[in-house]
Design an enzyme around this catalytic site. Structure first.
Site, PDB file in Angstrom:
ATOM      1  N   ASN A   1      -5.048   6.968  16.568  1.00 19.25           N
ATOM      2  CA  ASN A   1      -6.165   6.935  17.597  1.00 19.25           C
ATOM      3  C   ASN A   1      -6.784   8.374  17.630  1.00 19.25           C
ATOM      4  O   ASN A   1      -8.064   8.550  17.906  1.00 19.25           O
ATOM      5  CB  ASN A   1      -5.877   6.413  18.763  1.00 19.25           C
ATOM      6  CG  ASN A   1      -5.759   4.941  18.769  1.00 19.25           C
ATOM      7  OD1 ASN A   1      -5.727   4.235  17.708  1.00 19.25           O
ATOM      8  ND2 ASN A   1      -5.846   4.127  19.856  1.00 19.25           N
TER       9      ASN A   1
ATOM     10  N   GLN B   1       0.780  -1.276  -0.170  1.00 18.97           N
ATOM     11  CA  GLN B   1      -0.001  -0.141   0.006  1.00 18.97           C
ATOM     12  C   GLN B   1       0.774   1.151   0.085  1.00 18.97           C
ATOM     13  O   GLN B   1       1.477   1.450   0.819  1.00 18.97           O
ATOM     14  CB  GLN B   1      -0.828   0.009   1.266  1.00 18.97           C
ATOM     15  CG  GLN B   1      -1.868   1.254   1.517  1.00 18.97           C
ATOM     16  CD  GLN B   1      -2.660   1.498   2.664  1.00 18.97           C
ATOM     17  OE1 GLN B   1      -2.117   0.790   3.818  1.00 18.97           O
ATOM     18  NE2 GLN B   1      -3.697   1.734   2.619  1.00 18.97           N
ATOM     19  N   GLY B   2       0.584   1.955  -1.138  1.00 20.69           N
ATOM     20  CA  GLY B   2       1.461   3.243  -1.205  1.00 20.69           C
ATOM     21  C   GLY B   2       0.783   4.584  -0.909  1.00 20.69           C
ATOM     22  O   GLY B   2       0.233   5.169  -1.888  1.00 20.69           O
TER      23      GLY B   2
ATOM     24  N   GLU C   1     -10.659  -1.215   5.645  1.00 23.13           N
ATOM     25  CA  GLU C   1      -9.527  -1.402   6.502  1.00 23.13           C
ATOM     26  C   GLU C   1      -9.875  -1.544   8.203  1.00 23.13           C
ATOM     27  O   GLU C   1      -9.287  -2.414   8.607  1.00 23.13           O
ATOM     28  CB  GLU C   1      -8.221  -0.383   6.338  1.00 23.13           C
ATOM     29  CG  GLU C   1      -7.062  -0.933   7.113  1.00 23.13           C
ATOM     30  CD  GLU C   1      -6.095   0.488   6.761  1.00 23.13           C
ATOM     31  OE1 GLU C   1      -6.205   1.295   6.202  1.00 23.13           O
ATOM     32  OE2 GLU C   1      -4.854   0.192   7.333  1.00 23.13           O
TER      33      GLU C   1
END
Lengths: 385, 398
Positions: B384, B126-127, B244
């Site tokens: 978070n 994943q870029g 995700e």
């Protein structure tokens, strides 16, 4: 796997919420708790007779509507949201919850009276030095002729000033803190030797210190088997703890809502304080506590019918968790409000006070953490019935 | 309301459990147990075994080769993999880029990329993040300039997980520097063997090579490898972020870690000479963590039950991410604490010594590395703090 309410439960929730919106404004509550009685019998009658709320969670064969723990959850959450002081927890969840387990005409009649709104009762289990252990009973019941003689003291008995009959735990045998030897008695408040000192509690309710001094009772005052009352009391208290968690959801939900609303209105430094990230994150943490409490309350409520060990572990985990959430959400709510959060005139401060008392009621968070942990270690069934 | 799994779901659980027991590669298991670093083939071997059974892409629609499971079945499957401590199905292809290609790709892209992704023949990376674009991902500056039927890409990506093994990468690149920052981004699939792509390891504080820098210098990418419209890549990115976050709570893996912690605490000595799990201070910490984990589990189940009713994962998944990551970190912290002084030795293998006993208990081995490594969980996948921003805005309306 399903966490949704049934059609009946949604109806119960909505009709109760709409009734409370009409009758239980913060102002109306403030006036009622300031009266000498400290509560409104007409609210109780309406809950029983107009809404049928008092029988919602009780078995049909005793005159209830055949619901169960989830119905208690629905009711208690709504009561928490409106900060209702009337004794649903004490009389219905605990009182009827104990009486429904006892197979006697007197117990059956008492449940029917409770459902009809004609009997207020409460369980006098705590004692001045017993803290939260229901097996820690020093009050004695001795055989006297065909009947019984009760002596002892009961402490901070919630709703006792409003009750006409008391459910009293007393030791018929065994040593202090022993699980065996505890018996349950139904005691008229007007029986000679019963003395109450009534007082208000910090969360706007009423309670009493009770002295039992040579109280003479008939043989039929004993409810259930002599010396065998603890398992039923533990099971009932677990139902009550789950119900208290549900009340906490109502209380915390209101605190989150009121705090978010206030933060959007209150302006400082040229902004609504809701624009400040440090406060946003504080409110998000309140929301997370509330959501996690919902999960734990559902979990415990749905595990009330499991065998005692699993039931008790689930309930203690939930009560420990929800109790702490009450404290954390309450403190954060006051902090975000600032000075106004400390004033008597604002509803929020009353929610905060109730939240603080829920943290301690029916066992503090530490009590339940220890109970959960002891059950894990020893798997001792005796401690939970 | 009820907490019961249906008899069909329970039968499914048994089937998955049996399949894992009978088919998980012993060689990978033994590497995991000895703490040996896992290579590309270790991950892919398990992926292919699951693929042969039709189980490598639990969430894919049936038309693309998914098993057509309910959300409860998907949960059970993930739970069983975690319970057995298998290597994970790598998320970058199956859970991240594939749903984007399914939703936004051309028929040719679907044809070309989905079957080999399903079969475990393409390793994706994943870029996304850049040195100047972390939490503010839309601030990325890797440029793609159109040149005929190619884009010419220049820039630097970072924190690219396991890119050292990757065949292909999916990249967010800026195609319109004049537009507002979210509106000038495109989503490109780049062959990692293309000239001009350089992968450089970043060694993290635990000594691991998990993440990388990816440098792109005049990399020519065919226009046909762009997913969705030019300058609409942010739509793909947001879609992917939602995917995700689901399952990020890591409940089953944390349960397994807690079991291991309890096992360690039962054998290692505490401060008063009794086993650590008899120490009231340490017990209390374990118990509190267990209850936190329980709350997370039931919040995940509630989310799942909502999904089963056709309601997609909402901003609540941010809650799962926050709480799940904190619990994983706390578990690692307690495991290091349980290791006591044997948390300190930095060992891959025991130093040579004739018939010498191993240094310290097995449970202490790597405890510090895990503790250090787990700090990533509250930073990756949207820190978070970013998750709190999402809840503040989307749930509380702040």
């Amino acid at each position: 796997m399903d966490f949704s309410f049934s059609e009946e439960q949604r109806l119960l929730r909505d009709s109760l919420a709409s009734f409370l919106a009409d009758t239980y404004s913060f102002e109306a509550r403030r006036k009622a708790i300031a009266t000498e009685a400290g509560w409104r019998p007409e609210i109780w009658r309406a809950l029983a007779q107009d809404l049928g709320v008092l029988g919602a969670a009780l078995p049909e064969e005793l005159g209830g509507l055949g619901g169960g723990p989830v119905d208690n959850l629905v009711v208690m959450q709504a009561l928490g949201q409106a900060l209702v002081v009337e004794p649903y927890l004490e009389t219905v969840v605990i009182g009827a919850g104990l009486l429904k387990r006892i197979d006697s005409p007197a117990a059956k009649a008492a449940v029917e009276q409770i459902i009809a709104g004609e009997l207020i009762t409460t369980l006098a289990w705590g004692e001045p030095t017993s803290r939260y252990d229901p097996a820690d009973v020093s009050t004695t019941a001795r055989r006297d002729g065909a009947g019984w003689r009760l002596d002892g003291r009961k402490a901070v008995v919630s709703a006792a000033p409003w009750a006409s009959k008391l459910l009293v735990t007393a030791r018929t045998s065994g040593a202090r803190r022993e699980g065996q030897g505890i018996s349950l008695f139904l005691v008229g408040k007007d029986a000679p030797g019963v003395t109450l000192r009534d007082y208000p509690t910090v969360d706007g309710r009423r309670a009493a210190e009770i002295t039992l001094d040579g109280v003479m009772l008939g043989a039929d005052a004993l409810l259930g088997q002599e010396g065998q009352a603890l398992p039923g009391i533990e099971a009932t208290l677990d139902e009550a703890r789950a119900a208290l968690c549900a009340e906490a959801l109502g209380v915390m939900g209101e605190m989150v809502r009121q705090t978010v609303d206030y933060a959007k209105q209150r302006r400082q430094f040229g902004h609504a304080i809701a624009d400040f990230q440090v406060l946003q994150h504080r409110m998000v943490d309140m929301f997370i506590r509330q959501e996690q409490s919902v999960s734990m309350t559902y979990m415990a409520t749905l595990k009330l019918d499991l065998p005692p060990l699993e039931r008790a572990r689930a309930v203690s985990a939930a009560k420990a968790h929800v109790g702490r959430a009450c404290t954390a959400v309450g403190q954060a709510a006051v902090q975000v409000h600032g000075g106004i959060g400390l004033t008597e005139e604002l509803a929020l401060s009353h929610y905060f006070k109730r939240a603080a008392m829920i943290e301690q009621a029916l066992g503090s968070s530490d009590f339940h953490l220890r109970r959960y942990e002891m059950l894990d270690r020893s798997g001792e069934l005796e401690a939970v019935g | 309301m009820n907490l019961d799994f249906s008899p069909e779901d329970l039968a499914f659980r048994d089937e998955v459990r049996r399949f894992i027991e009978e088919n998980y590669p012993a060689a990978v298991r033994s590497k995991q147990e000895s703490g040996e670093e896992l290579g590309r083939e270790d991950f892919l071997a398990w992926h292919r075994i699951l693929g042969a059974r039709g189980w490598s892409a639990p969430a894919w629609p049936v038309e693309y080769g998914g098993p057509g499971w309910s959300s409860i079945q998907k949960f059970i499957f993930a739970e069983e993999l975690a319970r057995a401590g298998t290597v994970p199905i790598l998320p970058f292809g199956i859970n991240m880029v594939a749903p984007v290609i399914q939703a936004f790709g051309t028929p040719e892209q679907k044809q070309r990329f989905l079957p080999p992704t399903l079969a475990g023949e393409i390793w994706w990376c994943q870029g996304y993040s850049e040195p100047g674009a972390g939490s503010d991902l839309a601030g990325l500056s890797t440029r793609a300039v159109r040149d005929g039927d190619h884009y010419v890409v220049n820039g630097q990506k970072t924190w690219t997980t396991l890119a050292q093994f990757a065949d292909w990468g999916f990249f967010l690149v800026r195609t319109d520097p004049a537009a507002k920052k979210q509106e000038g981004i495109s989503f490109l699939l780049i062959d990692m063997k293309s000239p001009g792509v350089t992968v450089r390891p970043i060694i993290t504080l635990d000594g691991a090579h998990e993440v990388n820098e990816v440098w792109l210098e005049d990399v020519r990418v065919p226009v046909e490898n762009r997913v969705f419209e030019e300058n609409k890549g942010w739509t793909c990115a947001k879609f992917l972020l939602a995917h995700e976050r689901t399952g990020i709570a890591g409940v089953a893996r944390s349960k397994r870690a807690l079991e291991r912690l309890r096992a360690t605490a039962a054998t290692e000595a505490g401060d008063d000479g009794q086993p650590l799990d008899q120490d009231p201070f340490f017990r209390r910490k374990m118990t509190e963590l267990e209850i936190e984990l329980m709350a997370l589990e039931y919040t995940e189940l509630r989310t799942l039950a909502r999904e089963a009713q056709g309601k997609g994962p909402g901003p609540e998944s941010s809650l799962l991410k926050i709480e799940g990551s904190v619990i994983q970190q706390r578990l690692a912290e307690l495991a290091l604490e349980a290791a006591g002084r044997y948390g300190a030795p930095h060992l891959k293998d025991d130093p040579p010594g004739e018939n010498a006993p191993p240094i310290g208990p097995k449970s202490a081995r790597g405890a510090a590395d895990v503790y250090f490594n787990m700090r990533k969980t509250s930073i990756y996948g949207g820190s978070n703090e970013i998750q709190r921003n999402i809840i503040a805005k989307a749930v509380l309306g702040l």
